[in-house]
Design a protein around this motif. Structure first.
Motif, PDB file in Angstrom:
ATOM      1  N   GLU A 527     -36.472 -44.513  -6.019  1.00 54.32           N
ATOM      2  CA  GLU A 527     -35.171 -45.137  -5.755  1.00 54.32           C
ATOM      3  C   GLU A 527     -35.091 -46.541  -6.364  1.00 54.32           C
ATOM      4  O   GLU A 527     -34.014 -46.998  -6.750  1.00 54.32           O
ATOM      5  CB  GLU A 527     -34.908 -45.198  -4.251  1.00 54.32           C
ATOM      6  CG  GLU A 527     -34.534 -43.864  -3.628  1.00 54.32           C
ATOM      7  CD  GLU A 527     -33.210 -43.315  -4.146  1.00 54.32           C
ATOM      8  OE1 GLU A 527     -32.352 -44.128  -4.564  1.00 54.32           O
ATOM      9  OE2 GLU A 527     -33.036 -42.089  -4.143  1.00 54.32           O
ATOM     10  N   GLN A 528     -36.242 -47.209  -6.474  1.00 56.20           N
ATOM     11  CA  GLN A 528     -36.254 -48.556  -7.059  1.00 56.20           C
ATOM     12  C   GLN A 528     -35.997 -48.538  -8.561  1.00 56.20           C
ATOM     13  O   GLN A 528     -35.634 -49.558  -9.150  1.00 56.20           O
ATOM     14  CB  GLN A 528     -37.618 -49.222  -6.818  1.00 56.20           C
ATOM     15  CG  GLN A 528     -38.025 -49.353  -5.369  1.00 56.20           C
ATOM     16  CD  GLN A 528     -39.459 -49.861  -5.248  1.00 56.20           C
ATOM     17  OE1 GLN A 528     -39.899 -50.711  -6.036  1.00 56.20           O
ATOM     18  NE2 GLN A 528     -40.204 -49.335  -4.278  1.00 56.20           N
ATOM     19  N   TYR A 529     -36.183 -47.372  -9.180  1.00 54.74           N
ATOM     20  CA  TYR A 529     -36.096 -47.287 -10.642  1.00 54.74           C
ATOM     21  C   TYR A 529     -34.914 -46.454 -11.121  1.00 54.74           C
ATOM     22  O   TYR A 529     -34.880 -46.033 -12.277  1.00 54.74           O
ATOM     23  CB  TYR A 529     -37.407 -46.715 -11.204  1.00 54.74           C
ATOM     24  CG  TYR A 529     -38.564 -47.667 -11.069  1.00 54.74           C
ATOM     25  CD1 TYR A 529     -38.833 -48.609 -12.059  1.00 54.74           C
ATOM     26  CD2 TYR A 529     -39.380 -47.653  -9.945  1.00 54.74           C
ATOM     27  CE1 TYR A 529     -39.885 -49.492 -11.934  1.00 54.74           C
ATOM     28  CE2 TYR A 529     -40.443 -48.532  -9.800  1.00 54.74           C
ATOM     29  CZ  TYR A 529     -40.690 -49.455 -10.808  1.00 54.74           C
ATOM     30  OH  TYR A 529     -41.741 -50.337 -10.672  1.00 54.74           O
ATOM     31  N   LYS A 530     -33.966 -46.245 -10.250  1.00 57.73           N
ATOM     32  CA  LYS A 530     -32.782 -45.495 -10.660  1.00 57.73           C
ATOM     33  C   LYS A 530     -32.076 -46.260 -11.782  1.00 57.73           C
ATOM     34  O   LYS A 530     -31.800 -47.446 -11.663  1.00 57.73           O
ATOM     35  CB  LYS A 530     -31.839 -45.297  -9.477  1.00 57.73           C
ATOM     36  CG  LYS A 530     -30.787 -44.217  -9.715  1.00 57.73           C
ATOM     37  CD  LYS A 530     -30.144 -43.777  -8.406  1.00 57.73           C
ATOM     38  CE  LYS A 530     -29.309 -42.533  -8.618  1.00 57.73           C
ATOM     39  NZ  LYS A 530     -28.781 -41.976  -7.367  1.00 57.73           N
ATOM     40  N   ASP A 703     -32.323 -37.842  -7.925  1.00 55.99           N
ATOM     41  CA  ASP A 703     -31.815 -37.029  -6.817  1.00 55.99           C
ATOM     42  C   ASP A 703     -32.446 -35.644  -6.794  1.00 55.99           C
ATOM     43  O   ASP A 703     -32.730 -35.087  -5.719  1.00 55.99           O
ATOM     44  CB  ASP A 703     -30.286 -36.896  -6.921  1.00 55.99           C
ATOM     45  CG  ASP A 703     -29.586 -38.237  -6.941  1.00 55.99           C
ATOM     46  OD1 ASP A 703     -30.016 -39.131  -6.183  1.00 55.99           O
ATOM     47  OD2 ASP A 703     -28.630 -38.397  -7.725  1.00 55.99           O
ATOM     48  N   VAL A 704     -32.651 -35.064  -7.975  1.00 51.38           N
ATOM     49  CA  VAL A 704     -33.130 -33.684  -8.075  1.00 51.38           C
ATOM     50  C   VAL A 704     -34.622 -33.563  -7.771  1.00 51.38           C
ATOM     51  O   VAL A 704     -35.064 -32.630  -7.097  1.00 51.38           O
ATOM     52  CB  VAL A 704     -32.823 -33.111  -9.482  1.00 51.38           C
ATOM     53  CG1 VAL A 704     -33.457 -31.734  -9.668  1.00 51.38           C
ATOM     54  CG2 VAL A 704     -31.317 -33.041  -9.700  1.00 51.38           C
ATOM     55  N   ALA A 705     -35.415 -34.513  -8.252  1.00 51.92           N
ATOM     56  CA  ALA A 705     -36.876 -34.410  -8.134  1.00 51.92           C
ATOM     57  C   ALA A 705     -37.361 -34.296  -6.683  1.00 51.92           C
ATOM     58  O   ALA A 705     -38.210 -33.432  -6.391  1.00 51.92           O
ATOM     59  CB  ALA A 705     -37.545 -35.594  -8.833  1.00 51.92           C
ATOM     60  N   PRO A 706     -36.872 -35.136  -5.744  1.00 52.36           N
ATOM     61  CA  PRO A 706     -37.361 -34.994  -4.361  1.00 52.36           C
ATOM     62  C   PRO A 706     -37.038 -33.628  -3.763  1.00 52.36           C
ATOM     63  O   PRO A 706     -37.859 -33.059  -3.030  1.00 52.36           O
ATOM     64  CB  PRO A 706     -36.621 -36.112  -3.610  1.00 52.36           C
ATOM     65  CG  PRO A 706     -36.218 -37.084  -4.661  1.00 52.36           C
ATOM     66  CD  PRO A 706     -35.953 -36.267  -5.881  1.00 52.36           C
ATOM     67  N   LEU A 707     -35.855 -33.112  -4.079  1.00 54.60           N
ATOM     68  CA  LEU A 707     -35.464 -31.791  -3.581  1.00 54.60           C
ATOM     69  C   LEU A 707     -36.410 -30.718  -4.100  1.00 54.60           C
ATOM     70  O   LEU A 707     -36.919 -29.881  -3.331  1.00 54.60           O
ATOM     71  CB  LEU A 707     -34.026 -31.490  -4.016  1.00 54.60           C
ATOM     72  CG  LEU A 707     -33.540 -30.050  -3.817  1.00 54.60           C
ATOM     73  CD1 LEU A 707     -33.495 -29.700  -2.339  1.00 54.60           C
ATOM     74  CD2 LEU A 707     -32.169 -29.845  -4.460  1.00 54.60           C
ATOM     75  N   VAL A 708     -36.670 -30.729  -5.411  1.00 58.08           N
ATOM     76  CA  VAL A 708     -37.554 -29.735  -6.005  1.00 58.08           C
ATOM     77  C   VAL A 708     -38.968 -29.872  -5.458  1.00 58.08           C
ATOM     78  O   VAL A 708     -39.628 -28.871  -5.143  1.00 58.08           O
ATOM     79  CB  VAL A 708     -37.552 -29.878  -7.550  1.00 58.08           C
ATOM     80  CG1 VAL A 708     -38.617 -28.974  -8.169  1.00 58.08           C
ATOM     81  CG2 VAL A 708     -36.179 -29.547  -8.114  1.00 58.08           C
TER      82      VAL A 708
END
Length: 715
Positions: A527-530, A703-708
């Motif tokens: 989240e810090q690197y969005k 957003d996608v990576a944590p879900l996967v």
């Protein structure tokens, strides 16, 4: 006298202001050129200096490539800005961080070389000027001062063959299509992927003019393909001259070889170099690799052949140097010992894996290396443009400094990147191309600390930890292998998978938990690197690697369940595997670099008519799947050689292939008698389709990576 000095100073300033380096800075960030002061200064060897003048950063060097390298060094190690293939633009601070103490770096070796013949097909087959311009900027900023220049060179052959009496149809049967020109240049095959429309030759020639103009502005020496005796295989009948049939390459007919002692050799070579100079000018370097990958040399006086090839080149340009690739049996001992040192420059194509320069640990060890001929320490790294985190960091570093100190290192002249495909593993190329500018040996652990800080713009403990793990795992391959550990997602299905390609491997050399651990560390700070382009690219890549590694382990469990006839376990595990492919597709769709659409849309954009667009798209589709016709794909071993772990390809090519296989095995578990799948017949229809794949990203990796990750690893 004062007026003369003042006029000279004004001339130097004017020259610097109009230099390609200022234009480069403007492409990085409009207005950036006002923040630097560029100074050309005489001196040897190549050097750059970083200094300060008021609020401006001073970068001086002895040529534009040295200065561009200095700018890149400053951006990385002072400003925390890393420009790479995934992004050649950045927003610079309003006031640049000052250079508090002048820094000077000198290149210990003269040349920094770029490209393999294969790069021109596996990565660059369909590039336009916009993409080439970014690459040329990248090259200058990484110290490249010598590069293979193949774009549009087929027009030379087109015109020479016309002068020899070949018809347009016959020329089309000889020159390969856009996706396969590299292997035609290397005398491996004829015609596959063609015939090319006339518009192809004109457009590629115009593109090459722009490429060469920029290279020459920077001071990058082009390496043109020279003439070493290649002719169409029917030259005996067509031209009435004696030629040698070198045999087959992976099922394809090789072009004929014209004996250099034949009087026709001098005449045709003269036509070739005259046409090349007419179209593209002279070059200081010409690349030629007779008998590449097993060409038949029986009955050929190799020493005499080498002297004739060199003489033809020298007739075109007395100052020219012959560039050879060291690969398998090449360069032939008889050829290089027949030539005077100074006339040849040899690329030790895979110094990190199979060096020939004199490393006793190498499977291609040569006690005397290249017999006193000049040579370059090169890193091959990538095969087929395959996707995967891979490298031998310790080997690259230690091998380089060992080569410098070795007696055979007396004729070492530089380093080279000779990968078959690019736009992946940026860390390895940064490492290789910094070696000549670092006189004192260092460890990968030390170097990675600086890389991480430059790559993400700050010194993050979690990311430092992640990269130290990667340095000991994915980037510390302990064995010789052809590129990355290949994802089984991309392999033709079977009970046992040795590799996705015929000569690659899917055996992991590190624990699969390591890539999962690194992905988790990246996610902790994501989240810090969005919006941080480098971080988002790397997060996508490490997540891709973690899923691929899990897939490699899971496939073995599926085979075990099948052999134990455990229908429930087989069904559950195979469904998990298929879902893993779909998650991988979703993940990679967030970045254009990992999308099939980026490749296919570039190919179609080369066409002026619908027919041309279909031809180029077919070339692009075939290259990354079957590679060739049935003979070459199956018996020649080329199928899936250029497999790509890309969104779109995973979902529509690899997924259906694995599903068909699992359905077959399920029927066999149920007691049905079924025939094996004809994989080529299954795969070829996809190469003929025209489904549109978008190149624009879908979703954001943050957003996608944590879900996967939660879905796949349950955390």
């Amino acid at each position: 006298m004062k007026r003369i000095c003042l006029g000279l100073c004004m001339l130097i300033c004017l020259s610097a202001k109009s230099s390609p380096v200022y234009e480069l800075l403007e492409r990085i960030d409009p207005g950036a050129s006002q923040k630097f002061k560029i100074e050309l200064s005489e001196g040897e060897p190549d050097f750059f200096e970083l200094d300060q003048a008021g609020e401006k950063v001073v970068v001086r060097g002895n040529n534009y490539v040295s200065i561009a390298t200095g700018i890149n060094w400053y951006l990385k190690y002072y400003a925390g800005i890393h420009l790479s293939w995934n992004g050649m633009q950045a927003k610079l601070p309003a006031v640049l961080p000052p250079v508090k103490e002048k820094e000077r770096r000198e290149a210990s070796l003269k040349y920094r070389y770029d490209f393999n013949y294969c790069t021109y097909s596996y990565s660059m087959a369909f590039w336009d000027w916009e993409r080439w311009e970014r690459e040329l900027d990248w090259m200058a900023m990484h110290g490249i001062n010598m590069a293979l220049a193949l774009t549009g060179m087929e027009v030379v052959w087109h015109n020479v063959l016309q002068q020899l009496g070949y018809t347009a149809e016959e020329i089309g049967q000889f020159i390969a299509g856009p996706g396969f020109l590299a292997w035609w240049h290397m005398n491996n095959l004829e015609g596959w992927g063609g015939p090319n429309p006339e518009s192809w030759y004109e457009r590629q020639m115009q593109l090459q003019h722009r490429i060469l103009n920029r290279m020459r502005e920077y001071g990058i020496e082009p390496v043109f393909p020279g003439y070493a005796g290649m002719l169409p295989h029917n030259a005996s009948e067509k031209l009435g001259i004696e030629v040698k049939d070198p045999g087959l390459w992976c099922g394809y007919q090789r072009p004929a070889f014209l004996y250099p002692e034949n009087p026709a050799f001098k005449r045709i070579a003269g036509l070739y170099y005259m046409e090349m100079e007419k179209r593209f000018g002279k070059a200081k370097f010409y690349g030629m690799d007779p008998f590449h990958e097993g060409g038949n040399v029986q009955g050929i006086d190799l020493a005499a052949a080498a002297q004739s090839v060199l003489q033809a080149m020298k007739t075109a340009n007395p100052e020219a140097v012959w560039v050879m690739q060291a690969w398998q049996a090449n360069p032939r001992h008889e050829m290089i010992t027949a030539l005077q040192p100074g006339n040849v420059l040899i690329l030790d194509l895979s110094s990190e894996n199979r060096p020939m320069w004199g490393d006793k640990e190498s499977v291609w060890y040569r006690e005397k290396g290249f017999e006193g001929q000049d040579w370059l320490y090169c890193m091959l790294l990538n095969f087929g443009g395959n996707v995967g985190m891979y490298g031998r960091m310790d080997r690259v570093i230690n091998g380089f400094y060992a080569a410098v100190q070795h007696p055979n290192g007396a004729s070492l002249r530089g380093v080279g990147k000779t990968m078959e495909g690019i736009e992946n593993n940026p860390v390895m190329y940064e490492l290789l191309l910094e070696l000549p500018w670092r006189k004192i040996p260092f460890t990968k652990e030390e170097w990675l600390k600086g890389y991480v800080k430059a790559r993400y713009g700050k010194d993050d403990p979690r990311l430092q930890q992640a990269w130290q793990i990667l340095g000991k795992a994915a980037y510390n391959c302990p064995v010789v292998q052809e590129g990355t550990t290949e994802s089984v997602f991309c392999a033709r299905p079977a009970e046992e998978i040795s590799g996705a390609s015929s000569w690659g491997t899917s055996e992991l050399y590190y624990a699969p938990e390591e890539s999962k651990k690194v992905a988790a560390l990246f996610l902790e700070v994501s989240e810090q690197y969005k919006g941080n382009n480098n971080f988002e690219y790397d997060l996508t890549d490490i997540m891709r690697q973690a899923l691929a590694d899990k897939g490699n382990v899971l496939q073995k469990k599926i085979t075990e369940a099948y052999r134990l006839k455990d229908e429930t376990a087989f069904r559950n595990l195979s469904r998990e595997f298929l879902q893993l492919i779909l998650w991988q597709d979703t993940l990679l769709a967030t970045r254009p670099e990992f999308r099939l659409g980026t490749w296919l849309e570039r190919a179609k954009a080369k066409g002026e008519t619908e027919e041309e667009k279909r031809l180029y798209e077919w070339n692009a589709r075939v290259q990354i799947t079957t590679w060739g016709n049935r003979q070459a794909a199956d018996k020649g071993g080329l199928r899936d050689y250029s497999h790509r772990e890309w969104a779109g390809l995973l979902k529509d090519f690899y997924y259906p292939r694995w599903k068909a296989y699992f359905d077959l095995l399920e029927k066999r578990l149920a007691g049905e008698e079924t025939e094996d799948i004809d994989w080529y017949a299954f795969e070829e229809p996809w190469t003929l389709k025209n489904k549109v794949y978008a190149s624009a990203p879908e979703g954001n990796i943050i957003d996608v990576a944590p879900l996967v990750f939660r879905e796949v690893f349950g955390q």
